[in-house]
Design a protein around this motif. Structure first.
Motif, mmCIF file in Angstrom:
data_model
loop_
_atom_site.group_PDB
_atom_site.id
_atom_site.type_symbol
_atom_site.label_atom_id
_atom_site.label_comp_id
_atom_site.label_asym_id
_atom_site.label_seq_id
_atom_site.Cartn_x
_atom_site.Cartn_y
_atom_site.Cartn_z
ATOM 1 N N ALA A 1 11.156 0.439 -7.641
ATOM 2 C CA ALA A 1 9.810 -0.203 -7.521
ATOM 3 C C ALA A 1 10.003 -1.123 -6.241
ATOM 4 O O ALA A 1 9.436 -1.542 -5.494
ATOM 5 N N ARG A 2 11.959 -2.609 -6.268
ATOM 6 C CA ARG A 2 11.647 -2.921 -5.961
ATOM 7 C C ARG A 2 12.047 -2.790 -4.557
ATOM 8 O O ARG A 2 11.935 -3.420 -3.004
ATOM 9 N N GLU A 3 12.612 -1.295 -4.610
ATOM 10 C CA GLU A 3 13.620 -0.988 -2.990
ATOM 11 C C GLU A 3 12.014 -0.229 -2.613
ATOM 12 O O GLU A 3 11.594 -1.122 -0.662
ATOM 13 N N ARG A 4 11.509 -0.066 -3.172
ATOM 14 C CA ARG A 4 9.856 0.136 -2.152
ATOM 15 C C ARG A 4 9.319 -0.762 -1.910
ATOM 16 O O ARG A 4 7.960 -0.781 -0.753
ATOM 17 N N ARG A 5 9.015 -2.249 -2.481
ATOM 18 C CA ARG A 5 8.298 -3.295 -2.187
ATOM 19 C C ARG A 5 9.570 -3.321 -0.664
ATOM 20 O O ARG A 5 8.252 -3.814 0.282
ATOM 21 N N ARG A 6 10.545 -3.582 -0.571
ATOM 22 C CA ARG A 6 10.814 -4.306 -0.066
ATOM 23 C C ARG A 6 10.537 -3.332 1.618
ATOM 24 O O ARG A 6 10.537 -3.972 2.593
#
Length: 202
Positions: free
Chosen positions: A66-71
């Motif tokens: 999720a953090r990677e997608r948000r980044r």
């Protein structure tokens, strides 16, 4: 007798098979489903695929993904704000109406865009302990406010007229306020970046 029972059982088996196929078809295709919406079976399959992609069963892994997608999304948004790419712009900046408003504002000089630098100059002048300079700073401040109000009213009138002519059949709620807020930013600091030159008609 055996032949009679055999033929009767085979008929019953065929009828049962036909009923089962009909039931399966009725389940897989909902005749009452609105046009353009997936049938229940398709909707379930899509939700299952989505769940499979979103969740891995590992909370730490899900959080990392999720953090990677948000980044990645934020990086695409930053690039879009600089390039004007409609696909990745924030929701408030998307659409032909907002694009036209930005171009309309960016193609003109607005007094409001000089608000911040003028406010700094006026603040510095007001700190000088001389009555004449402080009075001049006050008068300059009042003149700037009056000019911004007059220029903003004129811009709002022209922008509303242009929107009514060009986008009569599209929602335009908040478009004028969006344009006025953009005028308060210095041209080189505006996001999304201006895509037209001064004097160029949008």
């Amino acid at each position: 007798m055996g032949f009679v029972f055999g033929s009767r059982s085979s008929k019953e088996e065929k009828a049962a098979a036909t009923d089962k196929v009909s039931a399966d078809l009725s389940k897989s295709r909902d005749p009452q489903a609105p046009k353009g919406r997936p049938t229940p079976k398709r909707a379930v399959a899509q939700s299952q695929r989505k769940a499979a992609v979103v969740s891995t069963g590992n909370r730490k892994e899900d959080a990392r993904r999720a953090r990677e997608r948000r980044r990645v999304e934020l990086a695409k948004q930053r690039e879009a704000l600089a390039s004007g790419d409609e696909r990745y712009l924030p929701a408030r900046d998307k659409g032909p109406v907002r694009r036209f408003v930005r171009d309309f504002v960016d193609s003109r000089f607005s007094v409001a865009e000089m608000f911040l630098p003028l406010a700094v100059v006026i603040l510095v002048l007001s700190m000088i302990r001389q009555p004449q300079i402080q009075n001049a700073a006050l008068l300059l401040w009042l003149a700037v406010i009056a000019l911004i109000i007059l220029d903003s009213v004129a811009l709002a009138f022209r922008l509303r007229k242009a929107l009514n002519e060009r986008f009569a059949d599209q929602p335009r709620r908040g478009a004028v306020a969006y344009g006025l807020m953009r005028t308060l930013q210095m041209r080189r600091l505006r996001l999304p970046k201006p895509q037209v030159k001064r004097g160029e008609r949008p």
